[in-house]
Design a protein around this motif. Structure first.
Motif, PDB file in Angstrom:
ATOM      1  N   PRO A 173      44.317   5.919  40.714  1.00 26.93           N
ATOM      2  CA  PRO A 173      45.017   7.081  40.156  1.00 26.93           C
ATOM      3  C   PRO A 173      46.250   6.694  39.347  1.00 26.93           C
ATOM      4  O   PRO A 173      46.587   7.368  38.376  1.00 26.93           O
ATOM      5  N   VAL A 174      46.911   5.607  39.730  1.00 30.70           N
ATOM      6  CA  VAL A 174      48.083   5.162  38.968  1.00 30.70           C
ATOM      7  C   VAL A 174      47.667   4.771  37.553  1.00 30.70           C
ATOM      8  O   VAL A 174      48.274   5.184  36.554  1.00 30.70           O
ATOM      9  N   GLY A 175      46.620   3.964  37.449  1.00 30.10           N
ATOM     10  CA  GLY A 175      46.158   3.504  36.141  1.00 30.10           C
ATOM     11  C   GLY A 175      45.590   4.598  35.271  1.00 30.10           C
ATOM     12  O   GLY A 175      45.558   4.460  34.046  1.00 30.10           O
ATOM     13  N   SER A 176      45.140   5.694  35.888  1.00 31.16           N
ATOM     14  CA  SER A 176      44.532   6.774  35.108  1.00 31.16           C
ATOM     15  C   SER A 176      45.555   7.707  34.477  1.00 31.16           C
ATOM     16  O   SER A 176      45.220   8.469  33.559  1.00 31.16           O
ATOM     17  N   VAL A 177      46.799   7.660  34.954  1.00 34.08           N
ATOM     18  CA  VAL A 177      47.800   8.618  34.487  1.00 34.08           C
ATOM     19  C   VAL A 177      48.069   8.476  32.992  1.00 34.08           C
ATOM     20  O   VAL A 177      48.060   9.459  32.243  1.00 34.08           O
ATOM     21  N   GLY A 178      48.303   7.248  32.546  1.00 34.82           N
ATOM     22  CA  GLY A 178      48.623   7.029  31.136  1.00 34.82           C
ATOM     23  C   GLY A 178      47.508   7.460  30.193  1.00 34.82           C
ATOM     24  O   GLY A 178      47.740   8.255  29.275  1.00 34.82           O
ATOM     25  N   PRO A 179      46.274   6.960  30.384  1.00 35.16           N
ATOM     26  CA  PRO A 179      45.190   7.376  29.492  1.00 35.16           C
ATOM     27  C   PRO A 179      44.866   8.868  29.558  1.00 35.16           C
ATOM     28  O   PRO A 179      44.520   9.469  28.555  1.00 35.16           O
ATOM     29  N   ALA A 180      45.008   9.478  30.747  1.00 37.55           N
ATOM     30  CA  ALA A 180      44.750  10.919  30.852  1.00 37.55           C
ATOM     31  C   ALA A 180      45.768  11.701  30.031  1.00 37.55           C
ATOM     32  O   ALA A 180      45.418  12.673  29.344  1.00 37.55           O
ATOM     33  N   ARG A 181      47.025  11.280  30.076  1.00 38.56           N
ATOM     34  CA  ARG A 181      48.064  11.947  29.282  1.00 38.56           C
ATOM     35  C   ARG A 181      47.783  11.771  27.781  1.00 38.56           C
ATOM     36  O   ARG A 181      47.915  12.709  26.997  1.00 38.56           O
ATOM     37  N   GLN A 182      47.383  10.572  27.393  1.00 41.70           N
ATOM     38  CA  GLN A 182      47.072  10.299  25.983  1.00 41.70           C
ATOM     39  C   GLN A 182      45.856  11.110  25.528  1.00 41.70           C
ATOM     40  O   GLN A 182      45.825  11.617  24.401  1.00 41.70           O
ATOM     41  N   ALA A 183      44.860  11.223  26.396  1.00 41.22           N
ATOM     42  CA  ALA A 183      43.668  12.010  26.054  1.00 41.22           C
ATOM     43  C   ALA A 183      44.031  13.478  25.871  1.00 41.22           C
ATOM     44  O   ALA A 183      43.571  14.136  24.926  1.00 41.22           O
TER      45      ALA A 183
END
Length: 250
Positions: A173-183
Motif C-alpha cells: 500500500p505504501v508503494g501504491s500511493v504515489g502512482p495512484a495519486r498520479q493516475a
C-alpha cells in the motif's frame, strides 16, 4: 477512418464492397492497393466488434506493408492486430504483435506511436496479471513527463494505472500511493471523472491502511465531489461515504 452506419444493409454492402476490392487487387497483383483496402476492411470489422475477422485482414495488410518496407502504415496495421486480438480475449497472443508495432514505430521515428503501442502492451500485460514489467511503465512515464498532449497523457495514465495495480498485487500500500495519486491527477487532466474517482478511492483506502486518516478523509471528500451527479457512479459514492465514515470513527 470508415464510419459505421446504423443500417445493417449498408454495413453488409460496405463489407462486400471492401472484400471484393481486396480480392480484385489481390488477383491483379496490386499489393499496395490490396494492403490499403485490407487495412480499411480490418478497421471496419474492428468497429463492428468482429475481432477475429479484423485480425486476419490487418495481419495480411501488415505482411504486405512490412515486405514493401512501408514502416509507418505497417506499424499501424500491426498495432491494429494487437488490439483485435485483445478484443477476442487473446491477450497472450497480442503481445508479439504489440512488440512488432513498437519496433516499426521506432524505425520510422514515430515516438508517439511507439508509446501508444507500449501502452497497449502494458494494458494486455495487466489483463494477464503480469506485474514484472515496471521498466516498460517507467519508460512511458519518463517519455511523457512535462508533456501537454492529451494523447500522451492517456499513455501516462495507463503506465501509472499499471504501477498502482502492480503495487497493490504485491501487497504494497505504501508503494501504491504515489502512482495512484498520479493516475488520478492524469485522469482529472483528461476530463475522465470516473477513472479519477476510482484511483482517488484506491488512494484513500491505502492512506487509511497507513493510518493517514486526515489525508484519507481529504481524498474521500474529493471522490464525493468528483462523482456528484455523475451517472453510473453510485457504487463509488457509497464506497467513498463508507470510507469517510470509517476515517472519522478511527
Amino acid at each position: 477512418m470508415i464510419e459505421m452506419s446504423g443500417s445493417s444493409a449498408h454495413t453488409d454492402q460496405l463489407l462486400s464492397t471492401l472484400e471484393a476490392a481486396a480480392e480484385k487487387f489481390t488477383q491483379a497483383g496490386d499489393r499496395g492497393k490490396e494492403a490499403a483496402v485490407r487495412f480499411d476492411l480490418g478497421r471496419y470489422l474492428f468497429q463492428l466488434d468482429r475481432g477475429g475477422a479484423a485480425f486476419e485482414q490487418l495481419r495480411r495488410a501488415a505482411e504486405i506493408l512490412e515486405q514493401e518496407g512501408l514502416t509507418a502504415p505497417a506499424a499501424q496495421a500491426l498495432l491494429g492486430c494487437g488490439h483485435a486480438l485483445t478484443t477476442e480475449g487473446r491477450h497472450e497472443d497480442s503481445l508479439p504483435w504489440f512488440d512488432r508495432a513498437i519496433g516499426q514505430f521506432a524505425r520510422c521515428q514515430d515516438k508517439a506511436g511507439e508509446l501508444e503501442a507500449s501502452a497497449a502492451k502494458l494494458e494486455a500485460l495487466a489483463d494477464l496479471n503480469r506485474w514484472s514489467h515496471t521498466n516498460l511503465s517507467n519508460e512511458i512515464i519518463a517519455a511523457t513527463d512535462h508533456k501537454d498532449s492529451l494523447r500522451l497523457l492517456t499513455f501516462r495514465l495507463v503506465a501509472f494505472r499499471y504501477q498502482t495495480q502492480a503495487r497493490l498485487a504485491a501487497g504494497d500500500p505504501v508503494g501504491s500511493v504515489g502512482p495512484a495519486r498520479q493516475a488520478a491527477d492524469a485522469a482529472s487532466r483528461l476530463g475522465d471523472p470516473h477513472t479519477e474517482a476510482t484511483f482517488r478511492l484506491a488512494l484513500a483506502h491505502n492512506l487509511r491502511i497507513l493510518k493517514e486518516m486526515a489525508l484519507a478523509a481529504e481524498e474521500y471528500e474529493q471522490v464525493l465531489a468528483v462523482v456528484r451527479d455523475l451517472p453510473g457512479a453510485d457504487d463509488l459514492e457509497r464506497e467513498a461515504l463508507k470510507g469517510l465514515e470509517a476515517t472519522l470513527d478511527d
